[in-house]
Design an enzyme around this catalytic site. Sequence first.
Site, PDB file in Angstrom:
ATOM      1  N   LYS A  53      49.207  35.278  30.934  1.00 55.69           N
ATOM      2  CA  LYS A  53      47.661  35.678  30.857  1.00 55.69           C
ATOM      3  C   LYS A  53      47.741  36.640  29.366  1.00 55.69           C
ATOM      4  O   LYS A  53      46.492  35.927  28.181  1.00 55.69           O
ATOM      5  CB  LYS A  53      47.431  36.139  31.539  1.00 55.69           C
ATOM      6  CG  LYS A  53      47.089  35.015  32.893  1.00 55.69           C
ATOM      7  CD  LYS A  53      47.049  35.528  33.987  1.00 55.69           C
ATOM      8  CE  LYS A  53      47.612  34.832  35.116  1.00 55.69           C
ATOM      9  NZ  LYS A  53      46.860  35.159  36.608  1.00 55.69           N
ATOM     10  N   GLN A  97      46.705  40.445  40.408  1.00 55.57           N
ATOM     11  CA  GLN A  97      47.712  39.170  39.940  1.00 55.57           C
ATOM     12  C   GLN A  97      48.048  39.298  41.704  1.00 55.57           C
ATOM     13  O   GLN A  97      47.761  40.299  42.423  1.00 55.57           O
ATOM     14  CB  GLN A  97      48.525  39.176  39.271  1.00 55.57           C
ATOM     15  CG  GLN A  97      49.730  38.550  39.142  1.00 55.57           C
ATOM     16  CD  GLN A  97      49.108  36.648  38.131  1.00 55.57           C
ATOM     17  OE1 GLN A  97      48.265  36.877  37.483  1.00 55.57           O
ATOM     18  NE2 GLN A  97      49.923  35.908  39.303  1.00 55.57           N
ATOM     19  N   ASP A 120      38.437  34.853  38.389  1.00 55.33           N
ATOM     20  CA  ASP A 120      39.128  34.865  39.419  1.00 55.33           C
ATOM     21  C   ASP A 120      38.416  34.088  40.082  1.00 55.33           C
ATOM     22  O   ASP A 120      38.699  32.803  41.059  1.00 55.33           O
ATOM     23  CB  ASP A 120      40.679  35.003  39.944  1.00 55.33           C
ATOM     24  CG  ASP A 120      41.792  35.793  39.762  1.00 55.33           C
ATOM     25  OD1 ASP A 120      42.130  34.404  38.616  1.00 55.33           O
ATOM     26  OD2 ASP A 120      42.010  36.550  39.407  1.00 55.33           O
TER      27      ASP A 120
HETATM   28  N1  GUN Z   1      48.678  33.733  41.098  1.00 55.86           N
HETATM   29  C1  GUN Z   1      49.099  32.507  41.538  1.00 55.86           C
HETATM   30  N2  GUN Z   1      47.879  31.875  40.905  1.00 55.86           N
HETATM   31  C2  GUN Z   1      47.229  33.100  40.766  1.00 55.86           C
HETATM   32  C3  GUN Z   1      45.469  33.117  40.110  1.00 55.86           C
HETATM   33  O1  GUN Z   1      45.196  31.977  39.973  1.00 55.86           O
HETATM   34  N3  GUN Z   1      44.999  34.643  40.194  1.00 55.86           N
HETATM   35  C4  GUN Z   1      45.620  35.215  40.486  1.00 55.86           C
HETATM   36  N4  GUN Z   1      44.913  36.132  40.419  1.00 55.86           N
HETATM   37  N5  GUN Z   1      47.037  35.657  41.173  1.00 55.86           N
HETATM   38  C5  GUN Z   1      47.283  34.690  41.017  1.00 55.86           C
END
Ligand code: GUN
Length: 311
Positions: A53, A97, A120
């Site tokens: 990311k 995350q 998110d």
């Molecule tokens: N962990 C797995 N997928 C995601 C996501 O799309 N966002 C976040 N914040 N954590 C994750």
Amino acid sequence: MSATVLLGTEISARIKQDLATRVNALRSEGTVPGILMIRVGDDPASMSYVRQKDKTAAEIGIVSKVVELAYDTPERTLLALIGHGNEDPLYHGILVQLPLPSHINQKIVANTINPLKDVDCFHPQNVGRLLMGDPYLIPCTPHAVLQILLQANKPSYWPEGKHVVVVGRSNLVGKPLAALLVQKNLYANATMTVCHSGTRNLSHHTAQADILVCAMGSPRSIKPFMIKEDAVVIDVGVTRIEDPSAKGGYRLVGDVDHESIDDDFATIADKAAAYTPVPGGVGPMTVTMLMWNTVKAAEFQRLGAQLGVSA
Ligand code: GUN
């Protein structure tokens, strides 16, 4: 007939170009889009996702700050950090995350992020808006699935009028995807079935799908006999399995079994009209959709600041 492989990497590249143009426009107007990413603990998969990311943000001109906290960080420390991010105009998006350590309440974390910065789309306010057909931001993985279907530019892959079956009812994928694709608009308008661990005779349902979305996190569990001829199969599952011959000692596999054959000796690739690979399918698109949300949030907050409405 062999299926079309829907490469998330290729679709992402086009979308990232458009996003970079929007980022440049924002920068020329004095707004540098920024995202705060917080990771707690050292789960290898989470470390890899956050790295990806961070790298993608840099590619398109978004400034990202990654804060890495120890596994035993108290919940109040994380909430205080989010609170600072909420107030800091440098950050238009905040991401924590998942998964989080068990002593941290994920719901409280989601509730603490300013809904305007909730890239998110986990805050109940944003989830509610999605459900009601009035989304501010769209959750990244469901949006990745939708864009893969739309951007192939083939009406036969579009959700409109199709029977979409999603296997998995998580808050991250299954439930928000159902909310997104059931809406009455040009890009959705699908008939949705959500299957889960309580579903009886799973293959009966999956075999009726025009579009099958596999999001169980159960490696190689969707077999050729479970899909309809000419279905579009989207594989959201990503599981790390040990592989001493692979770089890093592991490789990624999806929920779809591409090796097994049905009674007619057909693989998934033989039967499906199209499918997404793992890796290189939904994963990279999900990261791109996070950037989409960050750019949208920056545009929105810039407008809000101009109108004198604070983020
Ligand atoms: N962990 C797995 N997928 C995601 C996501 O799309 N966002 C976040 N914040 N954590 C994750």
